[in-house]
Structures are given as structure tokens and as C-alpha cells.
Design a protein around this motif. Structure first.
Motif, short mmCIF file in Angstrom:
data_model
loop_
_atom_site.label_atom_id
_atom_site.label_comp_id
_atom_site.label_asym_id
_atom_site.label_seq_id
_atom_site.Cartn_x
_atom_site.Cartn_y
_atom_site.Cartn_z
N ILE A 1 5.66 -0.88 -1.36
CA ILE A 1 6.06 -0.61 0.18
C ILE A 1 6.13 0.62 0.51
CG2 ILE A 1 6.59 -1.68 2.18
CD1 ILE A 1 3.85 -3.42 0.63
N LYS A 2 7.10 1.20 0.09
CA LYS A 2 7.51 2.78 0.57
C LYS A 2 7.08 4.27 0.72
CE LYS A 2 12.90 0.69 0.48
NZ LYS A 2 13.82 1.02 -0.31
N GLN A 3 6.17 3.42 -0.65
CA GLN A 3 5.27 4.39 -1.15
C GLN A 3 4.03 4.23 0.22
OE1 GLN A 3 5.66 5.10 -5.27
NE2 GLN A 3 7.82 5.33 -5.57
N ASN A 4 4.24 3.29 0.62
CA ASN A 4 2.80 3.65 1.22
C ASN A 4 1.54 3.24 0.05
OD1 ASN A 4 1.80 2.59 3.56
ND2 ASN A 4 0.76 4.64 4.37
N LEU A 5 2.05 2.42 -0.80
CA LEU A 5 0.62 2.43 -1.67
C LEU A 5 -0.15 1.17 -1.83
CD1 LEU A 5 2.69 2.76 -5.56
CD2 LEU A 5 0.81 4.67 -3.60
N LEU A 6 0.22 0.20 -0.51
CA LEU A 6 -0.24 -1.52 -0.25
C LEU A 6 -0.79 -1.16 1.18
CD1 LEU A 6 2.72 -3.49 -2.00
CD2 LEU A 6 0.11 -2.64 -2.90
N PHE A 7 -1.61 -2.37 1.58
CA PHE A 7 -2.54 -2.39 2.54
C PHE A 7 -2.67 -1.03 2.74
CE2 PHE A 7 1.95 -4.68 2.49
CZ PHE A 7 1.36 -5.83 1.74
N PRO A 8 -3.70 -0.69 2.41
CA PRO A 8 -4.40 0.47 2.94
C PRO A 8 -5.35 0.07 4.00
CG PRO A 8 -5.36 -0.68 1.17
CD PRO A 8 -4.61 -1.25 0.94
N ASN A 9 -6.01 -1.34 4.33
CA ASN A 9 -6.39 -1.48 6.22
C ASN A 9 -5.34 -1.54 6.79
OD1 ASN A 9 -9.10 -1.23 3.90
ND2 ASN A 9 -8.53 -3.58 3.69
N ASP A 10 -4.36 -1.51 6.61
CA ASP A 10 -3.89 -1.48 7.73
C ASP A 10 -3.46 -0.09 8.13
OD1 ASP A 10 -1.60 -2.33 9.77
OD2 ASP A 10 -0.14 -2.41 7.92
N PRO A 11 -4.32 1.10 9.35
CA PRO A 11 -4.11 2.08 9.52
C PRO A 11 -2.49 2.59 10.89
CG PRO A 11 -5.59 1.33 11.21
CD PRO A 11 -5.48 0.29 9.59
N GLU A 12 -2.46 1.63 11.08
CA GLU A 12 -0.79 1.33 11.83
C GLU A 12 0.10 0.94 10.93
OE1 GLU A 12 -1.26 -0.90 15.48
OE2 GLU A 12 -3.35 0.21 15.88
N GLN A 13 0.22 0.48 10.11
CA GLN A 13 1.11 0.32 9.40
C GLN A 13 2.17 -0.64 10.11
OE1 GLN A 13 3.09 3.71 7.66
NE2 GLN A 13 1.29 5.07 6.95
N LYS A 14 1.39 -1.20 10.67
CA LYS A 14 2.53 -2.17 10.64
C LYS A 14 3.01 -3.98 9.51
CE LYS A 14 0.29 -3.02 15.02
NZ LYS A 14 -0.89 -4.06 16.37
N LYS A 15 1.88 -4.51 8.91
CA LYS A 15 2.90 -4.56 7.16
C LYS A 15 3.59 -4.39 6.80
CE LYS A 15 1.09 -8.51 6.72
NZ LYS A 15 1.29 -9.38 7.66
N ARG A 16 3.89 -2.59 6.97
CA ARG A 16 4.16 -1.91 5.63
C ARG A 16 6.36 -2.26 6.52
NH1 ARG A 16 5.99 3.79 5.81
NH2 ARG A 16 6.91 4.06 4.10
N GLN A 17 5.19 -2.14 7.88
CA GLN A 17 6.95 -1.61 8.72
C GLN A 17 7.59 -3.02 8.46
OE1 GLN A 17 8.04 0.80 9.53
NE2 GLN A 17 10.03 -0.56 9.38
#
Length: 516
Positions: A78-94
Motif C-alpha cells: 500500500i505504502k509503495q503504491n503497488l496496489l489499486f492501479p485504477n485509483d488515480p486519485e489514490q483515495k483507496k490507498r489513503q
């Protein structure tokens, strides 16, 4: 807890969920394996071994980007942004990052556990000026015990699913298990299963004679796990603090970590000294116990009490540090000498007398004639008179006997993990014998047996707690199993008095001798 109570009828589901609750801190690969296993055992518990460990932990060189991802811990992915490629605004990651930050405060074990097998909590109160402080602390430990045949068979996942995710296993093994004179026996080449009950005569497979150590090496090689092996003496004379220190030095050289359970393979002595080393290393290093003797299989193996001898007295130094997993495999007992089988049964008699009538009656039924000669139903080669013996029924009796002995011991032991009180029925036979076992040069089981006989005598003759018939029945079972009831060292008043004095010191000012 309510969680364990809810799942008490499906312990395999409980076992998986105990690990899955730490999914944030484990590799995605292992999480996928656990989810697959959960989906099967929740519906069909008997199919627990149908999940292929190798399938989830093998590497596909054609897809390096996938391998990199699933070999990453979930929180790091999650922290390295390896998941959720279809979430350009990174809401799910956040959202996940915010949740990780929240968990750090309310449940830090979920995000940064030192070990997934131990959690702690506490409550501290103080006066306004901080001159008076009171605190209550608690520790929660989890452990799993499995009595399973052919633990080292290639198709048995119990060890593979622990060590395949780690990539290696640091092993402390009894040196006798590497000795062809001690543990050599037929193993089926195709399955890595040790031959029992004339399996070599009925199977179409190929058999070869190998030691338990070699059988273990083959198992881990098959599952792609690197091993770092440390040899330790399993002799009673080697149960000293110097050998504990040597294991500590070796663990430091290997860079053992606190999230990496050590694997201890052997009998009671190795269980004690290597378990003690784990308690000391990093102040608390988890370990898995694969028991290769009866004493370890139902007593010293799952025991939270790890120790070494010192100052001429048994178990002078020690700690309370139970294994996170205990594996008892009756098939490994076929390699044991008959005398070691006999002395190990004393620990089963102990629980039968003070805790479990059904176990006592089962010992009376199968013990004297067949239990020792067949090495708990694993070896028929030395038994001439098998007429009238139902092998299937006898095998089930042996299985039931080991299970009842284990459950009786664990229920008594784990409810009083740190010996915070001395109402300990499983200490029957262990009050005076620790003081005379070493001077007499006795095997532990025989020393315990003499102390059990003496305790039964006290109960009948001096306490009037049992009848003469019960006293005779207890002594008859001990004698029929060819265990000792007397040694001349017991007539040495000085040694006996010293034993009593030392035990009172050890038990907090009370003798608290458990007798029937």
C-alpha cells in the motif's frame, strides 16, 4: 474469549484466522494461501491437507512483477503504491494508510507485531504528582497442538506452511537423530513416510533406510525451504546451562529473528534446553516443537516450562516459554529403543492417575502386553503373539491414548502457565524425584514412577485418601509397564530431606505435593 468459543467446533478455521488477523504485516502470497485454506476448511474440515502449499509459494520467472508484488507485505504494498492501479486519485490507498495510523494507536500488534504468537496489554494509574504508581500487566500467548501421523511426509503441510513463507528454517536437532545406529528405519522414497505396521510389506513403493535427520532434510528440500541445522545432545548429562549458552551463540551467528520460529526436533532434553535458549534469545523467540519421543510428545514438548539442570539439582534454571506449535507424530517413535518407550510412559501414567480415569483404564487394557513392545502400535516386528489382536482397534486405542494424555496435560498446565499457584496435579511424581534422580543416575521416567508409587503409598497409608485396593491398582499398573517402584537412594534420609527442602523453596514456601 468469545472468538475462540465461537470456533471451538472447527479448530482448523480458528488456526487460520489466528494468522489472518495479522494480514497487514504478512506477505500477500501467504495471505492468499491462508484465504484459500480458510475457504476449504470452513466447509469441509477433513480436506485441510488438500491445499497445495507449493502452488502458492512457487516462483514464476516469467512474471517477475507479480512475484515482486505478492512477496511484499500488504502494508508495504500500500505504502509503495503497488496496489489499486485504477485509483488515480489514490483515495483507496489513503484510506488504508489512515487505517494503519489508527491501528498503531488502538492495536499496534496488528501493524508492527514482534511475533504473531504473543500480545501484551497493561493498565497504569498514578497520583497527580506521579509519586505513587500502580500497574497491572497481561500477556496473551497462542499455541497450536497437532497429533498427526507422518508429519515429515511430503503431503503433510504442517511444517511447510510455517517455513515456506519464511524461506528458511533454523533447526536445533537432537544429535542422536543424525545417528544411523539410533534412528535408522525404513522410509518410503516416493512419500517420505516412515514405515509402520508392516507398511513396507503392503505398499508398492520403494523403501530406504534413513535417519530422522535425513528424513527432515528431504522434507524441507521437497518444499524448497533452506535449513540451518544446529546439533544438540539429547543426553540427560548434557542438560546444563553451558549447552544452553552454546545454542544462544549459534543463534546469534545465524541471525535468528523474533518473527521466525525456531524448529526444535528431539526429545525432552532438547525440548528443555533449546526452548530455554529461545526464551533467552532476544528475550523471547518463538519456536515450533517436533517431538520424537514420548516424553516430549505429551509432556516436555508442549510444556511452557523450559529449563536446564544446575548445582546438582534438576531444572535449577529456567523460564516459562511454551512452543507456538507442538507436533506429535507417533510414527517417529518406531525408531526409539524399547527402554526409552517404557520410561516415557511414566508421564502418561501420571496424568491417568490424577486427572483421567478413562486414560487409566485404557492403559490397563492395552499397556502391559502390547504398548511397549509395539512402540505404541508402530512396530510389529518383535511381537510374536498377535493372535486375537485387532490391529485397527489397537491402532485407534494408541491414538486415543496419546490424545487423552496430551489434552489432560495441557488443560492442567496451560491454565496455570507461570505456576502462579501450586495446585498442580500434573506435578504428581515430581516432588521428591528431582532430588534423587541425578544422584541415582536414573532415567527420568523411572524416577518419576518411584515417586508416584511413594505418593500413592502416602495417600493410602498416611492420608486415607485412597483405599488399599486403589493403591495396589496404581502400583500394579506401574509395575506391569515395567517401570521402577523403588530405588535404594530413596532410603537415604539426607537426600530425601534435601529434596523436600528444595521443593518447598521452589513452590513458594509450600510442599504442595500432588498425590492421588
Amino acid at each position: 474469549t468469545p472468538f475462540e468459543e465461537l470456533l471451538k467446533n472447527n479448530l482448523d478455521v480458528l488456526n487460520v484466522l489466528k494468522k489472518l488477523k495479522f494480514f497487514v504485516n504478512i506477505k500477500i502470497r501467504e495471505t492468499l494461501y491462508l484465504l484459500a485454506k480458510l475457504s476449504i476448511v470452513a466447509v469441509e474440515p477433513d480436506a485441510i491437507n488438500s491445499v497445495d502449499v507449493g502452488k502458492y509459494f512457487s516462483v514464476d520467472p516469467k512474471r517477475p512483477e507479480v512475484e515482486t508484488l505478492i512477496d511484499t507485505k500488504f502494508k508495504n504494498a500500500i505504502k509503495q503504491n503497488l496496489l489499486f492501479p485504477n485509483d488515480p486519485e489514490q483515495k483507496k490507498r489513503q484510506e488504508y494508510i489512515n487505517e494503519f495510523q489508527r491501528l498503531e494507536k488502538i492495536e499496534p500488534h496488528a501493524v508492527y507485531p514482534t511475533s504473531i504468537y504473543r500480545q501484551s496489554d497493561g493498565c497504569t494509574v498514578a497520583t497527580v504528582d506521579s509519586q505513587k504508581i500502580e500497574a497491572v500487566m497481561s500477556t496473551t500467548l497462542t499455541t497450536s497442538i497437532r497429533i498427526s501421523p507422518h508429519v515429515l511426509g511430503y503431503d503433510n503441510p504442517l511444517l511447510a506452511e510455517i517455513y515456506r513463507p519464511l524461506g528458511r528454517a533454523v533447526v536445533v536437532i537432537d544429535d542422536k537423530l543424525n545417528d544411523p545406529e539410533y534412528t535408522n528405519g525404513l522410509v518410503e522414497v516416493e512419500t517420505n513416510r516412515r514405515a509402520i505396521l508392516r507398511m513396507e510389506e503392503t505398499s508398492t513403493g520403494t523403501f530406504t533406510k534413513i535417519t530422522i535427520a535425513e528424513q527432515l532434510n528431504r522434507y524441507f528440500a521437497y518444499h524448497g525451504v533452506e535449513t540451518k541445522v544446529l546439533l544438540a545432545s539429547g543426553n540427560e548429562a548434557a542438560k546444563d546451562i553451558e549447552n544452553v549458552q552454546q545454542i544462544l551463540i549459534d543463534l546469534k551467528k545465524l541471525g535468528a529473528m523474533r518473527n521466525e520460529p525456531l524448529l526444535i526436533v528431539g526429545g525432552g532434553v532438547v525440548a528443555d534446553i533449546a526452548g530455554f535458549a529461545c526464551a533467552l534469545f532476544h528475550r523471547n523467540t518463538p519456536y515450533v516443537m517436533l517431538s520424537t519421543s514420548i516424553v516430549a510428545g505429551i509432556d516436555a514438548g508442549p510444556s511452557p516450562r523450559v529449563c536446564s539442570d544446575g548445582q546438582g539439582y534438576k531444572n535449577a534454571f529456567g523460564a516459562f516459554h511454551p512452543p507456538v506449535v507442538t507436533l506429535t507424530d507417533r510414527t517417529l517413535w518406531r525408531t526409539m529403543h524399547v527402554g526409552m518407550i517404557r520410561h516415557g510412559i511414566a508421564e502418561i501414567v501420571k496424568m491417568a492417575v490424577v486427572e483421567n480415569r478413562e486414560l487409566f483404564e485404557l492403559l490397563e487394557k492395552v499397556g502391559p502386553k502390547y504398548l511397549v513392545p509395539t512402540k505404541f502400535g508402530t512396530d510389529l516386528s518383535t511381537v510374536e503373539d498377535l493372535e486375537g489382536l485387532d490391529l485397527d482397534s489397537f491402532d485407534k486405542d494408541c491414538e486415543r491414548l496419546v490424545g487423552m494424555a496430551m489434552e489432560s496435560y495441557v488443560r492442567a498446565e496451560y491454565g496455570n502457565l507461570w505456576e502462579t499457584h501450586q495446585c498442580r496435579p500434573h506435578a504428581y511424581g515430581h516432588t521428591w524425584s528431582p532430588g534423587y534422580e541425578l544422584p541415582a543416575g536414573m532415567l527420568h521416567g523411572h524416577a518419576v514412577a518411584t515417586c508416584m508409587g511413594f505418593g500413592a503409598y502416602l495417600s493410602w497409608k498416611h492420608c486415607d485418601w485412597i483405599s488399599e485396593a486403589d493403591f495396589v491398582r496404581i502400583c500394579k499398573l506401574i509395575n506391569d509397564l515395567e517401570l521402577a517402584l523403588w530405588h535404594d537412594v530413596m532410603s537415604d534420609k539426607q537426600i530425601f530431606h534435601a529434596s523436600t527442602k528444595k521443593m518447598i523453596q521452589k513452590r513458594g514456601g509450600n510442599l504442595a505435593a500432588p498425590i492421588p
